[in-house]
Design an enzyme around this catalytic site. Structure first.
Site, mmCIF file in Angstrom:
data_model
loop_
_atom_site.group_PDB
_atom_site.id
_atom_site.type_symbol
_atom_site.label_atom_id
_atom_site.label_comp_id
_atom_site.label_asym_id
_atom_site.label_seq_id
_atom_site.Cartn_x
_atom_site.Cartn_y
_atom_site.Cartn_z
ATOM 1 C CG HIS A 122 -1.822 -1.139 1.372
ATOM 2 N ND1 HIS A 122 -1.949 -1.864 2.526
ATOM 3 C CD2 HIS A 122 -2.654 -1.716 0.480
ATOM 4 C CE1 HIS A 122 -2.843 -2.825 2.348
ATOM 5 N NE2 HIS A 122 -3.279 -2.769 1.110
ATOM 6 C CG HIS A 134 -6.668 -14.018 -2.708
ATOM 7 N ND1 HIS A 134 -7.457 -13.279 -3.550
ATOM 8 C CD2 HIS A 134 -6.022 -13.128 -1.914
ATOM 9 C CE1 HIS A 134 -7.321 -12.000 -3.265
ATOM 10 N NE2 HIS A 134 -6.452 -11.866 -2.277
ATOM 11 C CB CYS A 161 -12.489 -14.839 -4.658
ATOM 12 S SG CYS A 161 -11.100 -14.535 -3.530
ATOM 13 C CB CYS A 218 -9.291 -17.141 -5.746
ATOM 14 S SG CYS A 218 -8.650 -15.505 -6.111
HETATM 15 O O1 ME8 Z 1 -8.113 -3.569 -4.011
HETATM 16 N N1 ME8 Z 1 2.707 -4.388 -4.401
HETATM 17 O O2 ME8 Z 1 -7.863 -2.620 -1.905
HETATM 18 P P1 ME8 Z 1 -6.524 -3.316 -1.365
HETATM 19 C C1 ME8 Z 1 2.329 -3.174 -4.818
HETATM 20 N N2 ME8 Z 1 -10.290 -1.696 -1.963
HETATM 21 N N3 ME8 Z 1 1.147 -2.626 -4.527
HETATM 22 C C2 ME8 Z 1 0.331 -3.315 -3.748
HETATM 23 C C3 ME8 Z 1 0.659 -4.596 -3.258
HETATM 24 C C4 ME8 Z 1 1.910 -5.117 -3.618
HETATM 25 N N4 ME8 Z 1 2.335 -6.291 -3.209
HETATM 26 N N5 ME8 Z 1 -0.361 -5.042 -2.508
HETATM 27 C C5 ME8 Z 1 -1.311 -4.050 -2.525
HETATM 28 C C6 ME8 Z 1 -8.507 -2.871 -3.081
HETATM 29 N N6 ME8 Z 1 -0.889 -3.018 -3.272
HETATM 30 C C7 ME8 Z 1 -9.785 -2.086 -3.230
HETATM 31 C C8 ME8 Z 1 -9.540 -0.905 -4.134
HETATM 32 S S1 ME8 Z 1 -10.346 1.312 -5.411
HETATM 33 C C9 ME8 Z 1 -11.798 1.984 -5.859
HETATM 34 C C10 ME8 Z 1 -10.753 -0.076 -4.421
HETATM 35 C C11 ME8 Z 1 -1.598 -1.758 -3.535
HETATM 36 O O3 ME8 Z 1 -6.446 -2.971 0.083
HETATM 37 C C12 ME8 Z 1 -1.925 -1.608 -5.012
HETATM 38 O O4 ME8 Z 1 -2.031 -0.248 -5.327
HETATM 39 O O5 ME8 Z 1 -6.485 -4.740 -1.739
HETATM 40 C C13 ME8 Z 1 -3.262 -2.284 -5.113
HETATM 41 O O6 ME8 Z 1 -3.994 -1.897 -6.257
HETATM 42 C C14 ME8 Z 1 -3.910 -1.806 -3.826
HETATM 43 O O7 ME8 Z 1 -2.839 -1.810 -2.868
HETATM 44 C C15 ME8 Z 1 -5.029 -2.744 -3.397
HETATM 45 O O8 ME8 Z 1 -5.373 -2.499 -2.084
#
Ligand code: ME8
Length: 510
Positions: free
Chosen positions: A21, A146, A126, A143
């Site tokens: 994140h 995952h 999923c 999935c």
């Molecule tokens: O998908 N490497 O939220 P999320 C790089 N709520 N970036 C990463 C990562 C990694 N290993 N893991 C996560 C969601 N990210 C939804 C989004 S938007 C309208 C709704 C980052 O908590 C990356 O930007 O799963 C990814 O797209 C985001 O966290 C997903 O966060």
């Protein structure tokens, strides 16, 4: 005046923020800071995605109400962003009243435009993705992201007529070749549309942790449908049309590659269905991998990757805020996957920060203190370093403008390298006090001044410190980069400060 609107995905609050994140948020932050430096009126939005099954399950598992859980976890994201010096202008939570209002208005518009209808849905789901998969798209019933078994779900739902937008989306893609970057991700989204679009179920009756459907109160909106609309909530959709007119045409979503389909296919179609233009640009980034695996909360829980060991706050405590920001921005080209490792952080820190930048500042300030009574000399108008500075300014500018922090920093570090080489060639430590020495030091100080301006989006507090050490008042962000990043403007008002090492070396095995 130009405007620039940049967003991150809103993160799920089922668990604490992790370095994946942070990667996305720091990249968005640096780009936002660059646009402010250019003088663009800038809006940087991040926030948390608080509805849906996954979050409701996390709250239940922890024995608290979903609201209490989301309040707690959302705060952890804010704390992480504060620790990383993230300069968001707005932090949105999807449980806020303003978001309920926008979602209900937006989707009522889509409904009234005839793109929402009722039907029964059955399919494989999923919960970690909050997404349906067809059997073909699944990994033999598991999935594909995952690796967990998918659940068979059947619900009476409201559907969005995504299939009606196939041709319009293809036309839109043809007319907007820069809509999605990098190009490989544009192609991926385009191929997905070409492969044919099915209507999507957009409401749920199986949970009540969500935003109620205004025309059918037994249903709540499916979390993705509520979440995507956050980008419009923050600019006042349904409350302030002028604001939407100003910001939507300059909107940029930075998203991870796993959510392309939502942002590059569903979302533009939803906007079209509501009578709105799609977002201006979607910038896709890759994943940070640990030992070849995506950092994910789900895998962490299963013992694959211990994300608690690499929380953003622990990292900044260990290495400092700006070094971590620098590593996240510099190590991986935005768009590619990258390896995350503590060895990688140490290597970047020791090489780029301690050896190159830190040594340059230390060397020059030591000589100025010893041979010029601490007063920084002025640069020459036609200095040998001038070309390198101008090249760095042009390349850095071009790279930040196209969402490429890694290239921007590479270009800026080119000037640091050229300045260190210049010092090696001119060896000011051997020169006697006099015009030649003063010219060399003035030129080096001018190069350092330009570096602090160009690098400030990445390392705001270190650049401020260097700025002050070289005898300048104010801040590298005081003027617009177009005016201040020009050769020949170094004019110190204070004595040069030697100070403690900016980047004490880290032992490789620590
Ligand atoms: O998908 N490497 O939220 P999320 C790089 N709520 N970036 C990463 C990562 C990694 N290993 N893991 C996560 C969601 N990210 C939804 C989004 S938007 C309208 C709704 C980052 O908590 C990356 O930007 O799963 C990814 O797209 C985001 O966290 C997903 O966060």
């Amino acid at each position: 005046m130009n405007r620039f609107y940049v967003t991150t995905p809103i993160y799920y609050v089922n668990d604490a923020p992790h370095v994946g994140h942070a990667y996305c948020t720091v990249n968005a932050d640096a780009v936002a800071r660059w646009h402010r430096l250019r003088g663009d009126e800038t809006k940087f939005l991040t926030g948390t995605d608080e509805h849906g099954q996954k979050v409701a399950d996390a709250a239940a598992k922890n024995g608290v109400s979903p609201q209490e859980w989301t309040d707690r976890t959302s705060l952890r994201f804010r704390e992480a962003w504060d620790a990383l010096d993230v300069s968001y202008d707005d932090f949105i939570r999807t449980t806020e009243p303003r978001h309920f209002e926008t979602v209900q208005k937006f989707l009522t518009q889509v409904y009234e435009n005839g793109y929402i209808y009722k039907d029964t849905y059955s399919g494989l789901y999923c919960v970690s993705c909050e997404d349906y998969f067809t059997l073909e798209a699944s990994d033999e019933g598991k999935c594909p992201v995952h690796g967990r078994p998918l659940t068979q779900m059947e619900e009476d739902n409201w559907f969005f007529r995504l299939s009606a937008f196939e041709d319009r989306l293809l036309e839109f893609y043809a007319a907007n070749p820069d809509f999605v970057s990098p190009e490989t991700k544009y192609n991926e989204a385009h191929a997905f549309i070409k492969g044919g679009l099915k209507d999507i179920s957009i409401t749920r009756t199986s949970i009540d942790w969500g935003i109620p459907v205004p025309w059918d109160d037994k249903h709540v909106f499916y979390v993705w449908y509520d979440a995507l609309i956050n980008y419009l909530t923050a600019i006042g959709y349904g409350r302030d049309d002028d604001e939407v007119q100003e910001w939507w045409p300059v909107s940029n979503h930075l998203v991870g590659k796993e959510i392309i389909r939502f942002h590059c296919v569903w979302w533009p179609a939803m906007c079209m269905a509501a009578g709105l233009d799609p977002v201006h640009h979607v910038q896709v980034h890759g994943w940070l991998l640990v030992g070849g695996q995506k950092l994910s909360k789900t895998m962490a829980a299963e013992g694959g990757v211990r994300l608690t060991d690499i929380s953003p706050v622990l990292l900044t405590d260990e290495y400092g805020v700006d070094p971590i920001r620098y590593y996240l921005l510099r190590e991986t080209a935005l768009g590619n996957d990258g390896d995350f490792s503590l060895e990688g952080i140490t290597a970047r820190y020791n090489t780029d920060l301690a050896n190159n930048l830190g040594n340059l500042v230390a060397r020059v300030s030591t000589i100025v203190a010893g041979k010029c009574d601490g007063v920084g000399p002025l640069p020459q108008a036609e200095a040998p370093l001038r070309d390198a500075a101008q090249r760095a300014i042009a390349d850095t500018t071009e790279a930040w403008n196209r969402f490429a922090p890694h290239h921007a920093l590479e270009a800026t570090w080119g000037l640091i390298g050229a300045t260190n080489a210049y010092l090696e060639n001119t060896a000011p430590w051997k020169l006697p006090a006099g015009d030649e020495l003063r010219a060399v030091l003035g030129n080096a100080l001018e190069a350092i001044r330009i570096v602090t301006i160009l690098a400030t989006p990445a390392m705001p507090s270190i650049c401020q410190q260097i700025w002050e050490r070289i005898g300048l008042t104010g801040s590298p962000t005081d003027g617009l980069v177009g005016d201040t990043a020009q050769w020949g403007l170094y004019q110190p008002t204070n004595p040069i400060v030697k100070g403690e090492p900016l980047f004490p070396r880290i032992k490789a095995d620590s």
